[in-house]
Design a protein around this motif. Structure first.
Motif, PDB file in Angstrom:
ATOM      1  N   ASN A  22       0.856  -1.186   0.000  1.00  0.00           N
ATOM      2  CA  ASN A  22       0.000   0.000   0.000  1.00  0.00           C
ATOM      3  C   ASN A  22       0.891   1.235   0.000  1.00  0.00           C
ATOM      4  O   ASN A  22       2.087   1.152   0.256  1.00  0.00           O
ATOM      5  N   THR A  23       0.321   2.372  -0.317  1.00  0.00           N
ATOM      6  CA  THR A  23       1.030   3.641  -0.186  1.00  0.00           C
ATOM      7  C   THR A  23       0.618   4.225   1.153  1.00  0.00           C
ATOM      8  O   THR A  23      -0.519   4.660   1.307  1.00  0.00           O
ATOM      9  N   PRO A  24       1.502   4.201   2.143  1.00  0.00           N
ATOM     10  CA  PRO A  24       1.072   4.616   3.481  1.00  0.00           C
ATOM     11  C   PRO A  24       0.810   6.119   3.575  1.00  0.00           C
ATOM     12  O   PRO A  24       1.622   6.928   3.130  1.00  0.00           O
ATOM     13  N   ALA A  25      -0.340   6.446   4.131  1.00  0.00           N
ATOM     14  CA  ALA A  25      -0.697   7.837   4.357  1.00  0.00           C
ATOM     15  C   ALA A  25      -0.067   8.330   5.652  1.00  0.00           C
ATOM     16  O   ALA A  25       0.197   7.544   6.567  1.00  0.00           O
ATOM     17  N   ALA A  26       0.175   9.630   5.730  1.00  0.00           N
ATOM     18  CA  ALA A  26       0.659  10.238   6.961  1.00  0.00           C
ATOM     19  C   ALA A  26      -0.523  10.368   7.921  1.00  0.00           C
ATOM     20  O   ALA A  26      -1.550  10.951   7.581  1.00  0.00           O
ATOM     21  N   LEU A  27      -0.394   9.797   9.104  1.00  0.00           N
ATOM     22  CA  LEU A  27      -1.453   9.787  10.107  1.00  0.00           C
ATOM     23  C   LEU A  27      -1.087  10.758  11.220  1.00  0.00           C
ATOM     24  O   LEU A  27      -0.102  10.566  11.922  1.00  0.00           O
ATOM     25  N   ASP A  28      -1.904  11.783  11.384  1.00  0.00           N
ATOM     26  CA  ASP A  28      -1.607  12.869  12.321  1.00  0.00           C
ATOM     27  C   ASP A  28      -2.248  12.576  13.676  1.00  0.00           C
ATOM     28  O   ASP A  28      -3.456  12.371  13.776  1.00  0.00           O
ATOM     29  N   LEU A  29      -1.442  12.577  14.721  1.00  0.00           N
ATOM     30  CA  LEU A  29      -1.925  12.327  16.081  1.00  0.00           C
ATOM     31  C   LEU A  29      -2.148  13.617  16.870  1.00  0.00           C
ATOM     32  O   LEU A  29      -2.434  13.557  18.072  1.00  0.00           O
ATOM     33  N   LYS A  30      -2.050  14.760  16.220  1.00  0.00           N
ATOM     34  CA  LYS A  30      -2.203  16.032  16.932  1.00  0.00           C
ATOM     35  C   LYS A  30      -3.545  16.070  17.666  1.00  0.00           C
ATOM     36  O   LYS A  30      -4.587  15.743  17.099  1.00  0.00           O
ATOM     37  N   GLY A  31      -3.490  16.463  18.925  1.00  0.00           N
ATOM     38  CA  GLY A  31      -4.710  16.594  19.718  1.00  0.00           C
ATOM     39  C   GLY A  31      -5.124  15.334  20.436  1.00  0.00           C
ATOM     40  O   GLY A  31      -6.157  15.312  21.096  1.00  0.00           O
ATOM     41  N   TYR A  32      -4.329  14.260  20.305  1.00  0.00           N
ATOM     42  CA  TYR A  32      -4.651  12.987  20.959  1.00  0.00           C
ATOM     43  C   TYR A  32      -3.466  12.525  21.792  1.00  0.00           C
ATOM     44  O   TYR A  32      -2.314  12.778  21.453  1.00  0.00           O
ATOM     45  N   ASN A  33      -3.749  11.822  22.860  1.00  0.00           N
ATOM     46  CA  ASN A  33      -2.697  11.330  23.749  1.00  0.00           C
ATOM     47  C   ASN A  33      -2.586   9.811  23.757  1.00  0.00           C
ATOM     48  O   ASN A  33      -1.878   9.267  24.605  1.00  0.00           O
ATOM     49  N   ALA A  34      -3.269   9.134  22.846  1.00  0.00           N
ATOM     50  CA  ALA A  34      -3.189   7.675  22.777  1.00  0.00           C
ATOM     51  C   ALA A  34      -3.459   7.234  21.342  1.00  0.00           C
ATOM     52  O   ALA A  34      -4.212   7.879  20.619  1.00  0.00           O
ATOM     53  N   ALA A  35      -2.827   6.120  20.949  1.00  0.00           N
ATOM     54  CA  ALA A  35      -3.035   5.580  19.606  1.00  0.00           C
ATOM     55  C   ALA A  35      -2.912   4.066  19.641  1.00  0.00           C
ATOM     56  O   ALA A  35      -2.067   3.515  20.343  1.00  0.00           O
ATOM     57  N   GLU A  36      -3.758   3.397  18.875  1.00  0.00           N
ATOM     58  CA  GLU A  36      -3.754   1.944  18.754  1.00  0.00           C
ATOM     59  C   GLU A  36      -3.874   1.618  17.268  1.00  0.00           C
ATOM     60  O   GLU A  36      -4.720   2.184  16.565  1.00  0.00           O
ATOM     61  N   ILE A  37      -3.016   0.731  16.785  1.00  0.00           N
ATOM     62  CA  ILE A  37      -3.069   0.258  15.405  1.00  0.00           C
ATOM     63  C   ILE A  37      -3.818  -1.067  15.403  1.00  0.00           C
ATOM     64  O   ILE A  37      -3.487  -1.972  16.177  1.00  0.00           O
ATOM     65  N   LEU A  38      -4.824  -1.203  14.546  1.00  0.00           N
ATOM     66  CA  LEU A  38      -5.558  -2.458  14.385  1.00  0.00           C
ATOM     67  C   LEU A  38      -5.240  -3.047  13.025  1.00  0.00           C
ATOM     68  O   LEU A  38      -5.323  -2.357  12.003  1.00  0.00           O
ATOM     69  N   LEU A  39      -4.863  -4.326  13.016  1.00  0.00           N
ATOM     70  CA  LEU A  39      -4.576  -5.050  11.782  1.00  0.00           C
ATOM     71  C   LEU A  39      -5.638  -6.141  11.641  1.00  0.00           C
ATOM     72  O   LEU A  39      -5.638  -7.107  12.409  1.00  0.00           O
ATOM     73  N   GLY A  40      -6.524  -5.986  10.699  1.00  0.00           N
ATOM     74  CA  GLY A  40      -7.505  -7.016  10.383  1.00  0.00           C
ATOM     75  C   GLY A  40      -7.034  -7.734   9.137  1.00  0.00           C
ATOM     76  O   GLY A  40      -6.856  -7.116   8.082  1.00  0.00           O
ATOM     77  N   VAL A  41      -6.811  -9.047   9.243  1.00  0.00           N
ATOM     78  CA  VAL A  41      -6.264  -9.815   8.126  1.00  0.00           C
ATOM     79  C   VAL A  41      -7.218 -10.945   7.794  1.00  0.00           C
ATOM     80  O   VAL A  41      -7.538 -11.778   8.653  1.00  0.00           O
ATOM     81  N   ASP A  63       7.043  16.865  13.572  1.00  0.00           N
ATOM     82  CA  ASP A  63       6.953  17.971  12.623  1.00  0.00           C
ATOM     83  C   ASP A  63       8.358  18.431  12.249  1.00  0.00           C
ATOM     84  O   ASP A  63       9.311  18.224  12.999  1.00  0.00           O
ATOM     85  N   LYS A  64       8.472  19.097  11.109  1.00  0.00           N
ATOM     86  CA  LYS A  64       9.734  19.736  10.763  1.00  0.00           C
ATOM     87  C   LYS A  64       9.936  20.942  11.671  1.00  0.00           C
ATOM     88  O   LYS A  64       9.018  21.381  12.367  1.00  0.00           O
ATOM     89  N   ALA A  65      11.130  21.501  11.686  1.00  0.00           N
ATOM     90  CA  ALA A  65      11.470  22.630  12.563  1.00  0.00           C
ATOM     91  C   ALA A  65      10.519  23.813  12.376  1.00  0.00           C
ATOM     92  O   ALA A  65      10.228  24.534  13.327  1.00  0.00           O
ATOM     93  N   ASP A  66      10.001  23.988  11.160  1.00  0.00           N
ATOM     94  CA  ASP A  66       9.088  25.109  10.913  1.00  0.00           C
ATOM     95  C   ASP A  66       7.643  24.777  11.271  1.00  0.00           C
ATOM     96  O   ASP A  66       6.733  25.570  11.037  1.00  0.00           O
ATOM     97  N   GLY A  67       7.405  23.582  11.843  1.00  0.00           N
ATOM     98  CA  GLY A  67       6.062  23.188  12.271  1.00  0.00           C
ATOM     99  C   GLY A  67       5.234  22.499  11.210  1.00  0.00           C
ATOM    100  O   GLY A  67       4.105  22.083  11.465  1.00  0.00           O
ATOM    101  N   SER A  68       5.776  22.350  10.008  1.00  0.00           N
ATOM    102  CA  SER A  68       5.028  21.695   8.927  1.00  0.00           C
ATOM    103  C   SER A  68       5.171  20.171   9.018  1.00  0.00           C
ATOM    104  O   SER A  68       6.000  19.649   9.761  1.00  0.00           O
ATOM    105  N   ALA A  69       4.355  19.483   8.253  1.00  0.00           N
ATOM    106  CA  ALA A  69       4.362  18.016   8.241  1.00  0.00           C
ATOM    107  C   ALA A  69       5.707  17.492   7.749  1.00  0.00           C
ATOM    108  O   ALA A  69       6.370  18.140   6.927  1.00  0.00           O
ATOM    109  N   PRO A  70       6.118  16.326   8.230  1.00  0.00           N
ATOM    110  CA  PRO A  70       7.415  15.777   7.819  1.00  0.00           C
ATOM    111  C   PRO A  70       7.418  15.344   6.360  1.00  0.00           C
ATOM    112  O   PRO A  70       6.385  15.020   5.789  1.00  0.00           O
ATOM    113  N   ASP A  71       8.607  15.343   5.779  1.00  0.00           N
ATOM    114  CA  ASP A  71       8.802  14.796   4.445  1.00  0.00           C
ATOM    115  C   ASP A  71       8.851  13.272   4.554  1.00  0.00           C
ATOM    116  O   ASP A  71       9.144  12.734   5.625  1.00  0.00           O
TER     117      ASP A  71
END
Length: 153
Positions: A22-41, A63-71
């Protein structure tokens, strides 16, 4: 009964039968303090082995130093200190590898505690995959700064 519904948001990463990365999308966690990855196969489209396999690779970035999304090149592989629920993390951030027959559907979950803002999850296919394997890959974000979370229906 406790209310989990108002404390989480679900993001779909992949929901398809895949036979290639797959082409992985950038997943932004801003505003959240917990994350769980679910793999359904689903039932494997092939018989997995050490050559014909799927490896789920989790990477993260700030984030990059200027606050923008990472490359794309800013992401690094997670290690065992960044995740919960797995006994080890393979080279390149492998949190789960399908390397044996997968005759029944299964669900797996991996907690993220690495502290970076951005995640990417890659379903990395190796070998020959003539038929697709059904995958449902999701990110659950919790403990949001603004609860209750909006309904998603």
């Amino acid at each position: 009964m406790k209310d989990l519904h108002s404390d989480i948001t679900v993001t779909t990463i992949v929901m398809a039968a895949l036979a290639a990365d797959n082409t992985p999308a950038a997943l932004d966690l801003k505003g959240y303090n917990a994350a769980e990855i679910l793999l359904g196969v689903g039932i494997g489209g092939i018989t997995f082995d050490a050559t014909n396999k799927i490896e789920f690779r989790l990477t993260h970035a700030d984030d990059k130093a200027d606050g923008s999304a990472p490359d794309p090149g800013d992401y690094t592989a997670v290690d065992i200190d960044d995740v919960l629920g797995v006994s080890s993390v393979g080279t390149g951030g492998i949190i789960k590898a399908l390397t044996a027959a997968h005759a029944a559907a299964a669900a797996y979950r991996v907690g993220y505690k690495g502290g970076k803002r951005w995640l990417k999850l890659l379903a990395d296919f190796s070998g020959t995959h003539g038929a697709g394997t059904p995958l449902g890959l999701f990110l659950i974000k919790g403990h949001g700064a603004d609860n209750p979370q909006a309904n998603q229906i």
